[in-house]
Design a protein around this motif. Structure first.
Motif, short mmCIF file in Angstrom:
data_model
loop_
_atom_site.label_atom_id
_atom_site.label_comp_id
_atom_site.label_asym_id
_atom_site.label_seq_id
_atom_site.Cartn_x
_atom_site.Cartn_y
_atom_site.Cartn_z
N GLU A 1 24.51 -10.74 5.26
CA GLU A 1 23.85 -9.85 6.22
C GLU A 1 24.19 -8.40 5.93
O GLU A 1 23.52 -7.49 6.42
N GLY A 2 25.23 -8.19 5.13
CA GLY A 2 25.56 -6.83 4.71
C GLY A 2 24.48 -6.16 3.90
O GLY A 2 24.54 -4.95 3.67
N HIS A 3 23.46 -6.92 3.46
CA HIS A 3 22.36 -6.28 2.72
C HIS A 3 21.58 -5.32 3.60
O HIS A 3 20.87 -4.45 3.10
N ARG A 4 21.72 -5.46 4.93
CA ARG A 4 20.98 -4.60 5.86
C ARG A 4 21.64 -3.23 6.00
O ARG A 4 20.98 -2.19 5.93
N ALA A 5 22.93 -3.22 6.25
CA ALA A 5 23.70 -1.99 6.44
C ALA A 5 25.15 -2.28 6.10
O ALA A 5 25.65 -3.38 6.33
N ALA A 6 25.82 -1.28 5.56
CA ALA A 6 27.22 -1.47 5.19
C ALA A 6 28.11 -1.45 6.42
O ALA A 6 27.82 -0.78 7.42
N LEU A 7 29.19 -2.19 6.35
CA LEU A 7 30.18 -2.18 7.42
C LEU A 7 30.67 -0.75 7.64
O LEU A 7 30.92 -0.01 6.68
N LEU A 8 30.79 -0.36 8.89
CA LEU A 8 31.22 0.98 9.31
C LEU A 8 30.14 2.04 9.09
O LEU A 8 30.40 3.22 9.33
N ARG A 9 28.96 1.63 8.65
CA ARG A 9 27.84 2.57 8.48
C ARG A 9 26.66 2.06 9.29
O ARG A 9 26.46 0.85 9.41
N SER A 10 25.86 2.97 9.81
CA SER A 10 24.70 2.56 10.60
C SER A 10 23.38 2.73 9.85
O SER A 10 22.37 2.13 10.22
N ASP A 11 23.37 3.56 8.78
CA ASP A 11 22.12 3.82 8.07
C ASP A 11 21.75 2.61 7.21
O ASP A 11 22.61 1.94 6.64
N PRO A 12 20.45 2.29 7.13
CA PRO A 12 20.01 1.13 6.34
C PRO A 12 20.36 1.29 4.86
O PRO A 12 20.39 2.40 4.32
N ILE A 13 20.61 0.17 4.23
CA ILE A 13 20.91 0.15 2.80
C ILE A 13 19.62 0.12 2.00
O ILE A 13 18.66 -0.55 2.38
N ASP A 14 19.60 0.85 0.89
CA ASP A 14 18.49 0.78 -0.05
C ASP A 14 19.08 0.85 -1.45
O ASP A 14 20.26 1.17 -1.64
N ILE A 15 18.26 0.57 -2.44
CA ILE A 15 18.71 0.60 -3.83
C ILE A 15 18.74 2.05 -4.32
O ILE A 15 17.76 2.78 -4.16
N GLU A 16 19.84 2.44 -4.94
CA GLU A 16 19.97 3.77 -5.55
C GLU A 16 19.84 3.59 -7.06
O GLU A 16 20.83 3.40 -7.77
N PHE A 17 18.63 3.65 -7.56
CA PHE A 17 18.41 3.42 -8.98
C PHE A 17 19.10 4.46 -9.86
O PHE A 17 19.44 4.17 -11.01
N GLU A 18 19.31 5.66 -9.32
CA GLU A 18 19.95 6.71 -10.10
C GLU A 18 21.46 6.53 -10.15
O GLU A 18 22.15 7.24 -10.89
N ASP A 19 22.00 5.58 -9.36
CA ASP A 19 23.45 5.39 -9.33
C ASP A 19 23.77 3.92 -9.07
O ASP A 19 24.51 3.58 -8.15
#
Length: 277
Positions: A133-151
């Protein structure tokens, strides 16, 4: 239920070890893969009917070695379970220079599934990718997770939970794209629950140790965490291409369904690890 030939990657500890014991007791033919040589020896002694292989799936060479040994042991695979997991407090790279979360949670399932595709096609053709379920948002963070292709390798401002979540989202994109490109396979991703595992054993510092203690207090025992994995590995009928939250199909994060991102993730992964099969 007929016995199945099952390859379980990440079988020497946590929910993988628990699932291996349950599957062995049910009479399934097992090929178990672990990285730590001592744990591999212990598992081999505990489950003498299983084939147990020592391999570091964080690297392409480790996967190729494991795949070759598997091909020498069986002529078909009914279920492949990609369960290997890491969680590094400090940024760590593999022998290939790839950030460890990305290597273990995304590149390893891609490469192992690719290497074993002929055997999967000879058998039941089921792939179970252990996600979170961590694919949605990181622990201790509220902003949604997305792929950072540049990093993709988390070289900028490494954060343990962000790197973990991004790698799980990458794995989910792989799962969905694998289902689209190979509809004959039975592909699922599963969040087994918040489980007491060894992933956080390397945490240090007062804050992280307090988080580890809290997580253990509210987490499921490994026996309950292994349950959904065993179920999806052996159940006669599953929903192909689905994300399961434990035993039930569920919608994953909105960004995980972005087709352009999934295609781009597949293409980038092919550049890193070669064409799929």
């Amino acid at each position: 239920m007929s016995p199945r030939t099952i390859v379980l990657v990440g079988a020497t500890s946590g929910i993988g070890r628990e699932a291996a014991g349950t599957l062995a007791a049910a009479g399934h033919r097992l090929i178990l893969i672990g990285r730590d040589p001592q744990r591999v020896r212990d598992l081999r002694a505990a489950l003498p009917t299983a084939t147990v292989i020592a391999a570091d799936v964080a690297t392409k060479a480790g996967i190729d070695s494991a795949a070759q040994q598997i091909a020498e042991s069986v002529d078909r695979i009914d279920t492949l379970i990609n369960n290997a997991g890491v969680m590094s407090q400090q940024r760590t790279v593999t022998a290939e220079g790839i950030e460890q979360n990305f290597a273990v949670h995304h590149l390893a399932p891609y490469s192992m599934t690719s290497a074993l595709l002929p055997l999967l096609r000879q058998g039941g053709g089921r792939v179970v990718n252990v996600n979170s379920e961590g694919h949605r948002a990181a622990l201790l963070r509220s902003d949604p997770i997305d792929i950072e292709f540049e990093d993709l390798y988390s070289t900028r401002d490494y954060h343990i939970f962000v790197a973990y979540s991004r790698s799980k989202l990458a794995n989910l994109h792989f799962s969905y794209e694998l289902h689209r490109r190979f509809p004959e396979l039975e592909v699922v991703a599963v969040h087994p629950g918040m489980v007491r595992t060894d992933l956080v054993r390397g945490f240090s510092g007062p804050r992280m140790l307090a988080m580890r203690a809290l997580a253990r207090a509210i987490s499921l025992p490994t026996s309950e965490g292994a349950g959904p994995i065993v179920h999806l590995a052996t159940e006669p009928e599953i929903r192909r291409g689905a994300y399961y939250n434990r035993y039930s199909p569920e919608r994953s994060s909105p960004v995980s369904y972005d087709l352009d991102t999934s295609r781009r993730m597949w293409e980038v992964t092919e550049q890193l690890r070669g064409l799929f099969f």
